[in-house]
Enzyme design. Structure first.
Site, PDB file in Angstrom:
ATOM      1  N   ARG A  76      -1.018  33.144  -1.689  1.00 31.81           N
ATOM      2  CA  ARG A  76      -2.247  33.524  -2.371  1.00 31.81           C
ATOM      3  C   ARG A  76      -2.031  33.339  -3.868  1.00 31.81           C
ATOM      4  NH1 ARG A  76      -2.982  38.308  -2.916  1.00 31.81           N
ATOM      5  NH2 ARG A  76      -1.275  39.251  -1.799  1.00 31.81           N
ATOM      6  N   TYR A 202      -3.810  27.033   2.080  1.00 32.91           N
ATOM      7  CA  TYR A 202      -2.916  28.115   2.493  1.00 32.91           C
ATOM      8  C   TYR A 202      -3.727  29.292   3.041  1.00 32.91           C
ATOM      9  CZ  TYR A 202      -0.218  32.282   2.478  1.00 32.91           C
ATOM     10  OH  TYR A 202       0.331  33.472   2.888  1.00 32.91           O
ATOM     11  N   LYS A 211      -8.712  38.206   3.600  1.00 32.33           N
ATOM     12  CA  LYS A 211      -8.711  38.906   2.310  1.00 32.33           C
ATOM     13  C   LYS A 211     -10.064  38.784   1.601  1.00 32.33           C
ATOM     14  CE  LYS A 211      -4.336  39.918   2.666  1.00 32.33           C
ATOM     15  NZ  LYS A 211      -3.922  41.305   2.940  1.00 32.33           N
ATOM     16  N   HIS A 231      -6.660  48.080   2.485  1.00 33.02           N
ATOM     17  CA  HIS A 231      -5.487  47.259   2.822  1.00 33.02           C
ATOM     18  C   HIS A 231      -4.491  48.150   3.570  1.00 33.02           C
ATOM     19  CE1 HIS A 231      -2.266  44.284   1.051  1.00 33.02           C
ATOM     20  NE2 HIS A 231      -2.582  43.977   2.285  1.00 33.02           N
ATOM     21  N   SER A 253       2.601  44.477  -0.794  1.00 37.59           N
ATOM     22  CA  SER A 253       3.346  43.434  -0.071  1.00 37.59           C
ATOM     23  C   SER A 253       4.845  43.724  -0.115  1.00 37.59           C
ATOM     24  CB  SER A 253       3.105  42.072  -0.717  1.00 37.59           C
ATOM     25  OG  SER A 253       1.739  41.896  -0.913  1.00 37.59           O
ATOM     26  N   ALA A 254       5.537  43.252   0.915  1.00 36.89           N
ATOM     27  CA  ALA A 254       6.993  43.342   1.002  1.00 36.89           C
ATOM     28  C   ALA A 254       7.490  44.776   1.076  1.00 36.89           C
ATOM     29  CB  ALA A 254       7.660  42.609  -0.170  1.00 36.89           C
ATOM     30  N   CYS A 255       6.646  45.670   1.592  1.00 33.60           N
ATOM     31  CA  CYS A 255       7.076  47.058   1.762  1.00 33.60           C
ATOM     32  C   CYS A 255       7.043  47.467   3.234  1.00 33.60           C
ATOM     33  CB  CYS A 255       6.228  47.992   0.915  1.00 33.60           C
ATOM     34  SG  CYS A 255       6.520  47.797  -0.853  1.00 33.60           S
ATOM     35  N   ASP A 282      -2.840  45.194   8.772  1.00 32.65           N
ATOM     36  CA  ASP A 282      -3.152  44.744   7.408  1.00 32.65           C
ATOM     37  C   ASP A 282      -4.440  45.337   6.830  1.00 32.65           C
ATOM     38  OD1 ASP A 282      -2.389  43.141   5.164  1.00 32.65           O
ATOM     39  OD2 ASP A 282      -3.918  41.679   5.689  1.00 32.65           O
ATOM     40  N   ASN A 380       7.602  32.851   2.103  1.00 36.91           N
ATOM     41  CA  ASN A 380       6.287  33.339   2.508  1.00 36.91           C
ATOM     42  C   ASN A 380       5.741  32.551   3.714  1.00 36.91           C
ATOM     43  OD1 ASN A 380       3.955  35.018   2.267  1.00 36.91           O
ATOM     44  ND2 ASN A 380       2.869  33.361   1.219  1.00 36.91           N
ATOM     45  N   ARG A 382       4.703  31.883   7.559  1.00 37.55           N
ATOM     46  CA  ARG A 382       3.879  32.822   8.330  1.00 37.55           C
ATOM     47  C   ARG A 382       3.799  32.478   9.805  1.00 37.55           C
ATOM     48  NH1 ARG A 382       1.160  37.079   5.307  1.00 37.55           N
ATOM     49  NH2 ARG A 382       1.850  36.702   3.191  1.00 37.55           N
ATOM     50  N   GLY A 507      12.776  52.001  12.523  1.00 37.84           N
ATOM     51  CA  GLY A 507      12.365  52.980  13.536  1.00 37.84           C
ATOM     52  C   GLY A 507      12.532  54.425  13.073  1.00 37.84           C
TER      53      GLY A 507
HETATM   54  C1  OXD Z   1      -0.977  39.812   1.913  1.00 42.89           C
HETATM   55  C2  OXD Z   1      -1.097  39.390   3.317  1.00 42.89           C
HETATM   56  O1  OXD Z   1      -0.699  38.960   1.065  1.00 42.89           O
HETATM   57  O2  OXD Z   1      -1.359  40.252   4.177  1.00 42.89           O
HETATM   58  O3  OXD Z   1      -1.164  41.007   1.632  1.00 42.89           O
HETATM   59  O4  OXD Z   1      -0.953  38.192   3.613  1.00 42.89           O
HETATM   60 MN    MN Z   2      -1.950  42.131   3.314  1.00 40.73          MN
END
Ligand code: OXD
Ligand code: MN
Length: 597
Positions: A76, A202, A211, A231, A253-255, A282, A380, A382, A507
């Site tokens: 994005r 993309y 989004k 989100h 993101s990434a969390c 998401d 990134n 997917r 977990g």
């Molecule tokens: C993001 C996704 O970028 O879900 O948040 O792809």
């Molecule tokens: Mn997202």
């Protein structure tokens, strides 16, 4: 109009808009996407014949395909994403803005004749279950078969949507054009229910239901109509007595949103009969239900997940979801068995492989410091997988009424500031906690370590209007929900003096969910602190976790000095958001500062 098959609606507004878009882009023909298996199969065949997609090993990965995007078009692009409201102040200070007339003029030049020699596909789709009170409808026009096939997984698309277009629809026009990054635009016209995307292929920029519609346009509609588009993942936690309680959670993101949504309970809980059900990973659309609680649906129908790091340990459910009917984008192609691979899948990279750029790849040259140039899969890269493939998909997934939400959870990546978990005092304070959400950059990313990026409600890139007014909408919703969810904040990423994570995560996060749901049920007490209610260490079950009581105490401690330091950063962020920051949130900030002493 050069329709090559029967239109799925006679709705004049739809047909006029298609005609106008076709006059601009000049495709050779127009095809309505029906969702009929024969048409879908024919499109897959065509995409494979041109090299747009590669059919993978039918025995090992049935009905799975690989696609590569252009190397300059892999994520994005926030800098190229615009909210085009008539007045700039309605888009707010956080969003990029272009005046709608100017935007249409600029983009029309890019769209002009861009589909010459190509087919325009018309995709009627629903976000949410058809006919549900939550559902909204859209039509995406695109010249990309890859987009069509992704939309068929990510949304409920095709023939059945036709009659619903009379209820109103969001117009989405996507043209691949030349993929020129300088002229890439992802534009939203919330006042006109329109999305224009050009020069990208993309997913996040071109699967317009996701989004663009389900967050940016939907957040705008939600404010107008009295509901929320967030989100957030949605999960259900089933106790041994069979009762399932639901939480919605927003993380940047990434969390680890997808991982939490599909969590596998630790042995200790599994043996007792606990289970997690995934409703969404998401996006959540939330409405006040007739019973006075807040109800949520996941408007999507699939997962567009990050592949690297997904494996048998981190997320076996996501991995299982990708074993059939999945489109992989920018992962590594294993030539020996015609399957796919990515960093973090296993310790066994393929000997003969093609990397995400389409070049022969030697895993021995992999350099962690230069992932983009040396990895097999793009960081990134997917998978687009049908939700129904997920072994823990919730039985309520298709329920048009959604699920009732007991708790809302915000989270970020904070080395010191935030404890493992705390509860806000009430909805208003919870809205404040969401508004100050932040994540710190890690050593893995370029640039300074520990730099705080404010990402309120994880919606910074996705609010389709002014951020301050979005917060005001949150406060207004609080007044409308007779029995609101409790609001919490979690942080799985606290580190010790040497920078090691001290909470095992994955977990084990179930233990924190259990405390959260116990709080919602009024089963446990908590300690009142300046930032909110923090657990008593005895109330988080550590059996079998390998975490000591001392470590838990550290995880739950409040680092007052770093909180005080944060106050200045929050004030700067509020100043950036500007005039519409609600007075109630400014008061919350002052109150926090004075409680910290
Ligand atoms: C993001 C996704 O970028 O879900 O948040 O792809
Ligand atoms: Mn997202």
């Amino acid at each position: 109009m050069k329709f090559l098959n029967e239109p799925l609606t006679e709705n004049r507004a739809v047909l006029d808009w298609i005609e106008e878009s076709a006059a601009l882009t000049a495709p050779d023909g127009i095809v309505w996407i029906t969702g009929d298996p024969a048409q879908t199969e024919e499109l897959k065949r065509q995409a494979c014949s041109t090299g747009e997609m590669i059919k993978l090993n039918e025995e090992l990965l049935p009905d799975c395909y690989l696609h590569r995007t252009a190397v300059n078009d892999v994520a994005r692009v926030e800098a190229r994403t615009f909210i085009c409201t008539k007045k700039k102040e309605d888009a707010g200070n956080i969003n990029n803005w272009i005046e709608p007339g100017e935007c249409r003029e600029r983009l029309s030049k890019l769209y002009k004749n861009s589909m010459k020699g190509k087919t325009m596909y018309v995709i009627p789709y629903a976000m949410g279950q058809l006919g549900s009170e939550f559902a909204k409808y859209g039509v995406e026009l695109t010249d990309s078969i890859y987009v069509v096939l992704n939309m068929l997984i990510m949304t409920r698309a095709g023939r059945a949507v036709g009659p619903h277009l009379d209820e109103g629809f969001i117009k989405g026009l996507h043209a691949t054009a030349t993929l020129d990054p300088e002229n890439r635009y992802i534009c939203h016209f919330p006042e006109d229910n329109t999305i224009w995307s050009v020069n990208s292929a993309y997913g996040g920029n071109v699967l317009l239901g996701k989004k663009c519609f389900a967050l940016r346009i939907a957040s705008y509609l939600g404010r107008k109509e009295g509901w929320m588009a967030e989100h957030m993942l949605i999960l259900g936690l089933q106790s041994p007595d069979g009762v399932i309680r639901y939480v919605a959670a927003a993380f940047p993101s990434a969390c680890g949103k997808t991982n939490l949504a599909m969590l596998i309970p630790p042995e200790y809980y599994k043996k007792k009969g606990y289970k997690i059900w995934c409703v969404g990973d998401d996006i959540a659309w939330l409405r006040v239900g007739r019973d006075g609680r807040l109800w949520a649906v996941n408007p999507e129908n699939g997962f567009f997940g990050v592949a690297p790091g997904t494996n048998e340990h981190s997320n076996p459910n996501a991995l299982a979801a990708t074993r059939s009917g999945t489109i992989f984008t920018n992962v590594c192609h294993d030539l020996d068995n015609n399957t796919v691979w990515w960093e973090g899948l296993n310790d066994d990279p393929p000997e003969h492989a093609i990397n995400w750029k389409g070049e022969p790849w030697d895993y021995r040259k992999y350099d962690k410091a230069d992932k983009i140039n040396t990895s097999g899969a793009h960081p990134n890269s997917r998978f687009t997988a049908p939700a129904k493939n997920c072994p823990c998909v919730s039985p309520e997934f298709d329920n048009p009424d959604g699920v009732p939400i007991s708790a809302i959870i915000f989270g970020g990546r904070r080395a010191k500031t935030a404890p493992l978990v705390y509860q806000s005092f009430d909805w208003r304070h919870g809205t404040f906690v969401g508004s100050i959400m932040a994540s710190e950059t890690t050593a893995a990313a370029a640039g300074a370590i520990g730099v705080v990026r404010r990402d309120p409600m994880a919606m910074r890139p996705f609010v389709g209007y002014d951020m301050g007014q979005y917060w005001a909408h949150w406060l207004e919703m609080g007044d409308k929900i007779p029995d609101p969810p409790k609001i919490f904040h979690v942080n799985w990423f606290r580190t010790d003096g040497e920078g090691h994570f001290i909470w095992p995560g994955f977990g084990e996060n179930m233990r924190v969910l259990m405390w959260i749901l116990d709080r919602c049920a009024g089963k446990v007490d908590a300690k009142k602190t300046p930032i909110g209610y923090v657990p008593f260490a005895d109330d988080i079950n550590l059996e079998g976790s390998g975490v000591s009581k001392d470590t838990l105490n550290e995880l739950l401690s409040i680092d007052t000095a770093s909180w005080k330091e944060d106050i200045g950063n929050i004030r700067d962020f509020y100043a950036l958001v500007g005039d519409y920051v609600p007075q109630k949130l400014r008061e919350e900030l002052d109150a926090l500062e004075s409680r910290l002493g």
